[in-house]
Design a protein around this motif. Structure first.
Motif, PDB file in Angstrom:
ATOM      1  N   ILE A  56      29.860  50.678  42.268  1.00 29.47           N
ATOM      2  CA  ILE A  56      29.502  49.912  41.095  1.00 29.47           C
ATOM      3  C   ILE A  56      30.408  49.635  40.572  1.00 29.47           C
ATOM      4  O   ILE A  56      31.561  48.918  39.771  1.00 29.47           O
ATOM      5  N   VAL A  57      31.800  51.083  40.053  1.00 23.83           N
ATOM      6  CA  VAL A  57      32.452  51.416  39.255  1.00 23.83           C
ATOM      7  C   VAL A  57      33.217  50.471  40.376  1.00 23.83           C
ATOM      8  O   VAL A  57      34.541  50.189  40.102  1.00 23.83           O
ATOM      9  N   LEU A  58      33.725  50.395  41.563  1.00 29.60           N
ATOM     10  CA  LEU A  58      34.507  50.436  42.632  1.00 29.60           C
ATOM     11  C   LEU A  58      34.600  48.619  42.606  1.00 29.60           C
ATOM     12  O   LEU A  58      35.732  48.567  42.405  1.00 29.60           O
ATOM     13  N   ASP A  59      33.723  48.085  42.516  1.00 35.11           N
ATOM     14  CA  ASP A  59      33.210  46.979  41.926  1.00 35.11           C
ATOM     15  C   ASP A  59      34.345  46.349  40.825  1.00 35.11           C
ATOM     16  O   ASP A  59      34.886  45.266  41.100  1.00 35.11           O
ATOM     17  N   LYS A  60      33.923  47.417  39.844  1.00 36.88           N
ATOM     18  CA  LYS A  60      35.137  46.654  38.218  1.00 36.88           C
ATOM     19  C   LYS A  60      36.183  46.840  38.566  1.00 36.88           C
ATOM     20  O   LYS A  60      37.428  46.313  37.777  1.00 36.88           O
ATOM     21  N   LEU A  61      36.331  47.837  39.187  1.00 39.83           N
ATOM     22  CA  LEU A  61      38.140  47.900  39.164  1.00 39.83           C
ATOM     23  C   LEU A  61      38.947  47.069  40.051  1.00 39.83           C
ATOM     24  O   LEU A  61      39.483  46.589  39.780  1.00 39.83           O
ATOM     25  N   GLY A  62      38.082  46.889  41.159  1.00 43.23           N
ATOM     26  CA  GLY A  62      38.518  45.167  42.062  1.00 43.23           C
ATOM     27  C   GLY A  62      38.527  44.444  41.187  1.00 43.23           C
ATOM     28  O   GLY A  62      39.578  43.788  41.295  1.00 43.23           O
ATOM     29  N   GLU A  63      37.786  44.148  40.534  1.00 44.25           N
ATOM     30  CA  GLU A  63      37.841  42.914  39.622  1.00 44.25           C
ATOM     31  C   GLU A  63      39.152  42.834  39.009  1.00 44.25           C
ATOM     32  O   GLU A  63      39.421  42.118  38.592  1.00 44.25           O
ATOM     33  N   ARG A  64      39.212  44.064  38.392  1.00 42.77           N
ATOM     34  CA  ARG A  64      40.204  44.155  37.337  1.00 42.77           C
ATOM     35  C   ARG A  64      41.289  43.927  37.933  1.00 42.77           C
ATOM     36  O   ARG A  64      42.457  43.635  37.733  1.00 42.77           O
ATOM     37  N   ILE A  65      41.702  44.527  39.351  1.00 48.57           N
ATOM     38  CA  ILE A  65      42.313  44.333  40.325  1.00 48.57           C
ATOM     39  C   ILE A  65      43.346  42.906  40.862  1.00 48.57           C
ATOM     40  O   ILE A  65      44.694  42.338  40.945  1.00 48.57           O
ATOM     41  N   GLU A  66      41.975  42.442  40.531  1.00 47.92           N
ATOM     42  CA  GLU A  66      42.395  40.704  41.345  1.00 47.92           C
ATOM     43  C   GLU A  66      42.681  39.840  40.056  1.00 47.92           C
ATOM     44  O   GLU A  66      43.644  39.629  39.909  1.00 47.92           O
ATOM     45  N   LEU A  67      42.378  40.216  38.651  1.00 49.19           N
ATOM     46  CA  LEU A  67      42.616  39.782  38.108  1.00 49.19           C
ATOM     47  C   LEU A  67      43.983  39.506  37.031  1.00 49.19           C
ATOM     48  O   LEU A  67      45.036  39.216  37.625  1.00 49.19           O
ATOM     49  N   MET A  68      44.418  40.936  37.776  1.00 49.34           N
ATOM     50  CA  MET A  68      45.712  41.407  37.332  1.00 49.34           C
ATOM     51  C   MET A  68      46.389  40.450  38.448  1.00 49.34           C
ATOM     52  O   MET A  68      47.703  40.286  38.028  1.00 49.34           O
ATOM     53  N   GLU A  69      46.487  40.736  39.377  1.00 46.44           N
ATOM     54  CA  GLU A  69      47.171  39.372  40.395  1.00 46.44           C
ATOM     55  C   GLU A  69      47.375  38.876  40.347  1.00 46.44           C
ATOM     56  O   GLU A  69      48.788  38.229  40.514  1.00 46.44           O
ATOM     57  N   ALA A 112      51.927  43.464  31.470  1.00 48.89           N
ATOM     58  CA  ALA A 112      51.253  43.700  32.669  1.00 48.89           C
ATOM     59  C   ALA A 112      51.564  44.968  33.424  1.00 48.89           C
ATOM     60  O   ALA A 112      50.644  45.259  33.815  1.00 48.89           O
ATOM     61  N   LEU A 113      52.511  45.429  33.322  1.00 50.10           N
ATOM     62  CA  LEU A 113      53.004  46.333  34.125  1.00 50.10           C
ATOM     63  C   LEU A 113      52.169  47.747  33.283  1.00 50.10           C
ATOM     64  O   LEU A 113      51.838  48.889  34.072  1.00 50.10           O
ATOM     65  N   ALA A 114      52.696  47.789  31.997  1.00 47.88           N
ATOM     66  CA  ALA A 114      51.198  48.848  31.461  1.00 47.88           C
ATOM     67  C   ALA A 114      50.090  48.788  32.125  1.00 47.88           C
ATOM     68  O   ALA A 114      49.192  49.661  31.673  1.00 47.88           O
TER      69      ALA A 114
END
Length: 367
Positions: free
Chosen positions: A199-212, A223-225
């Motif tokens: 569940i935590v990894l899914d949340k992190l994955g969503e943040r990573i896709e958003l940051m991309e 964005a770099l921060a």
């Protein structure tokens, strides 16, 4: 004039322009150290005493009520929410838990591990949560003691846990967990903890896709921060979760009589899940590194576009500058200076040259 020396907080602020609050990545707790845990404000003790034909759920008001379940022939799950030395010491003493295990329960920052001491099995591992408000990972330490016909679990935060699916299964008549022993209950607790990692990894994955998407559209220092914060959270998650693989492997390799061979396949399933979790963590770490590279690439492309515009403008203005420089010289014998329409002719020639150069550049695709 003496050189002014900034105080330490000002120096740290100067080195941290984004005002990011950094957290400690490593905690050091010696194995023989004094318990370094802040006592909980209140302790919640719940007991599930069950067999295939019955299940008793009790909320104990004091430690003495928990002791009576040691003599029952059925399986007991004692869950302690909130850690205080008095309650932990009383329970460990009554149930014959080794004092080294008691120290591990009381100390914070323990690395995930599994120990076999005497006739009991002990494991400690992190229970991980994702704070959506601060976009950060929070964790609490969970200790589990497996004995004959009983399981004792210790949690730090009495306000949250991931054990509700286990409680629901215990309340259901005819469920598999009601007909199994204490080792299956221990497996069920480990399984829900490991499943919560995804569940935590899914949340992190969503943040990573958003940051991309953010980096591709607007590669700013903010964005770099945020990318660096994601990288730090992944590092914390990896440091906490990676040793759980060794913990589950310890159960698979144990020859303890407390573990039924029929339940080995369930521990293997948890082992497969934690391997998958570690692989996902490594993949996400690579994705964050790719985000950093993408940020620098986008920044270079943006700089190249700026330099391209400046180069085109400079090239367009160069011939005009030459003409203006020639006619700006203070010579008396310049025929064009005596012409009544010399100014308009010169301006017209400059405009025509500018238009021709723009057309040539545009035809070549330079802008």
């Amino acid at each position: 004039m003496p050189k002014r020396i900034l105080p330490i907080p000002d120096v740290l602020d100067a080195l941290n322009p984004f005002k990011v609050k950094k957290k400690r990545i490593m905690n050091y707790n010696p194995a023989t150290g004094i318990a370094s845990r802040k006592p909980a404000e209140f302790v919640k003790m719940t007991v599930f005493d069950y067999a295939s034909d019955h299940c008793e759920e009790v909320t104990a008001d004091n430690v003495q009520e928990v002791f009576s379940y040691l003599e029952t022939p059925s399986t007991s799950w004692i869950n302690i929410d909130g850690i205080r030395k008095e309650e932990v010491h009383a329970i460990c003493t009554r149930y014959g838990v080794h004092y080294l295990v008691e120290d591990d329960i009381l100390n914070v920052g323990q690395r995930a591990k599994m120990d076999e001491i005497g006739e009991q099995l002990f494991c400690v591992l992190p229970m991980v949560y994702f704070n959506t408000e601060s976009c950060s990972i929070e964790q609490e330490q969970v200790s589990v003691v497996l004995g004959k016909n009983f399981v004792i679990s210790f949690q730090e935060d009495p306000k949250r846990d991931v054990f509700n699916p286990v409680r629901e299964k215990l309340r259901m008549n005819g469920s598999r967990i009601r007909g199994a022993g204490a080792d299956y209950l221990c497996y069920a607790l480990l399984d829900v903890i490991v499943d919560s990692y995804f569940i935590v990894l899914d949340k992190l994955g969503e943040r990573i896709e958003l940051m991309e998407d953010v980096v591709q559209r607007q590669p700013t220092t903010r964005a770099l921060a945020r990318i660096n914060l994601l990288r730090r959270e992944l590092l914390l998650f990896r440091r906490a979760v990676a040793p759980v693989r060794e913990l589950v492997n310890g159960f698979l390799k144990s020859d303890s009589d407390l573990l039924d061979e029929r339940n080995t396949k369930y521990y293997k399933d948890v082992y497969d899940h934690i391997i998958h979790c570690n692989e996902l963590t490594e993949n996400y770490r690579d994705m964050v590194q790719n985000l950093q590279e993408l940020y620098h690439t986008q920044l270079n492309l943006k700089m190249n576009e700026v330099m391209k515009v400046l180069a085109v403008v400079t090239t367009l203005m160069a011939p005009l500058t030459v003409i203006a420089g020639i006619y700006g010289m203070n010579f008396e014998n310049m025929p064009e200076l005596r012409s009544p329409n010399g100014y308009f002719i010169t301006i017209g020639v400059m405009v025509i040259m500018l238009v021709i150069m723009i057309l040539i550049f545009k035809k070549r695709g330079w802008f």
